[in-house]
Scaffold this active site. Structure first.
Site, PDB file in Angstrom:
ATOM      1  N   ASP A 266       0.974  -1.140  -0.081  1.00  0.00           N
ATOM      2  CA  ASP A 266       0.054   0.062   0.039  1.00  0.00           C
ATOM      3  C   ASP A 266       0.742   1.060   0.013  1.00  0.00           C
ATOM      4  O   ASP A 266       2.126   1.347   0.349  1.00  0.00           O
ATOM      5  CB  ASP A 266      -0.763  -0.024   1.383  1.00  0.00           C
ATOM      6  N   GLY A 267       0.377   2.311  -0.582  1.00  0.00           N
ATOM      7  CA  GLY A 267       1.122   3.434  -0.664  1.00  0.00           C
ATOM      8  C   GLY A 267       0.031   4.481  -0.165  1.00  0.00           C
ATOM      9  O   GLY A 267      -1.097   4.532  -0.335  1.00  0.00           O
TER      10      GLY A 267
ATOM     11  N   GLU B 129       2.880   3.772  -4.299  1.00  0.00           N
ATOM     12  CA  GLU B 129       2.570   2.449  -4.499  1.00  0.00           C
ATOM     13  C   GLU B 129       3.385   1.642  -5.251  1.00  0.00           C
ATOM     14  O   GLU B 129       3.707   0.271  -5.065  1.00  0.00           O
ATOM     15  CB  GLU B 129       1.181   2.424  -5.362  1.00  0.00           C
TER      16      GLU B 129
ATOM     17  N   ASP C 212      -4.120  -2.689  -3.457  1.00  0.00           N
ATOM     18  CA  ASP C 212      -5.140  -1.944  -3.659  1.00  0.00           C
ATOM     19  C   ASP C 212      -5.320  -0.833  -4.727  1.00  0.00           C
ATOM     20  O   ASP C 212      -6.084   0.030  -4.799  1.00  0.00           O
ATOM     21  CB  ASP C 212      -6.012  -1.580  -2.312  1.00  0.00           C
TER      22      ASP C 212
ATOM     23  N   HIS D  51      -9.290  -1.258   1.769  1.00  0.00           N
ATOM     24  CA  HIS D  51     -10.145  -0.981   3.045  1.00  0.00           C
ATOM     25  C   HIS D  51     -11.238  -2.039   3.195  1.00  0.00           C
ATOM     26  O   HIS D  51     -12.564  -1.790   3.527  1.00  0.00           O
ATOM     27  CB  HIS D  51     -10.571   0.413   3.181  1.00  0.00           C
TER      28      HIS D  51
ATOM     29  N   ASP E  92      -2.128  -0.595   4.866  1.00  0.00           N
ATOM     30  CA  ASP E  92      -2.382   0.644   4.904  1.00  0.00           C
ATOM     31  C   ASP E  92      -1.935   1.330   6.187  1.00  0.00           C
ATOM     32  O   ASP E  92      -1.770   2.439   6.046  1.00  0.00           O
ATOM     33  CB  ASP E  92      -3.902   0.731   4.751  1.00  0.00           C
TER      34      ASP E  92
END
Length: 158
Positions: A8-9, A52, A74, A128, A138
């Site tokens: 995740d970024g 990302e 994501d 999420h 995240d």
């Protein structure tokens, strides 16, 4: 060996603000024991797409021997760009997209180098969604974006 990398970024909604990435590597050793390696890192003045990509790169660069790797992200940008454009288009067309030069070529080339010894696939997951690894990535990305988090390594060898 099969390794799953969850990434995740986060740029915290501001391209001129802080940014960070979170990366978790999961793999099972020959005895059937699950191992986890976790990283976070922060950068300044960058964009979410670059974060990302950094999350994916850091995971791949952590691998010390060729593996079968599934990248779980994501980010539609990362997964779509890789699955739809990278192998079939950009590499053959000299990094030119249908709308002009490809953005973030420096990081895509670094990702290509990091991924070269491995069999890599990309899977998109809705962000999420309660998936523990996705949520942890995240959290790592947010912590890195909110501060100057340093690279963290749990010490598990891959």
């Amino acid at each position: 060996m099969k390794v799953t990398i969850y990434t995740d970024g986060s740029a915290r909604g501001n391209p001129d603000g802080p940014g960070g990435y979170g990366t978790i590597l999961h793999y099972v050793d020959q005895k059937g024991t699950l191992h986890m390696r976790e990283y976070s890192g922060g950068y300044r003045k960058t964009t979410n797409n670059r974060m990302e990509l950094m999350a994916v790169i850091v995971g791949l660069e952590a691998l010390t021997k060729p593996c079968q790797v599934e990248i779980v992200s994501d980010s539609k940008y990362v997964t779509d760009a890789f699955n739809k454009n990278w192998v079939k288009g950009w590499l053959k067309k000299g990094w030119k997209g249908s709308a002009g030069p490809v953005k973030n070529v420096d990081l895509w080339k670094r990702l290509l180098s990091a991924g070269r010894p491995h069999q890599v696939t990309f899977t998109w997951v809705k962000g999420h969604n309660g998936h523990p690894e996705n949520e942890r990535c995240d959290q790592l990305a947010t912590e890195a974006a909110d501060g100057d988090a340093l690279l963290e390594d749990t010490g598990c060898p891959v």
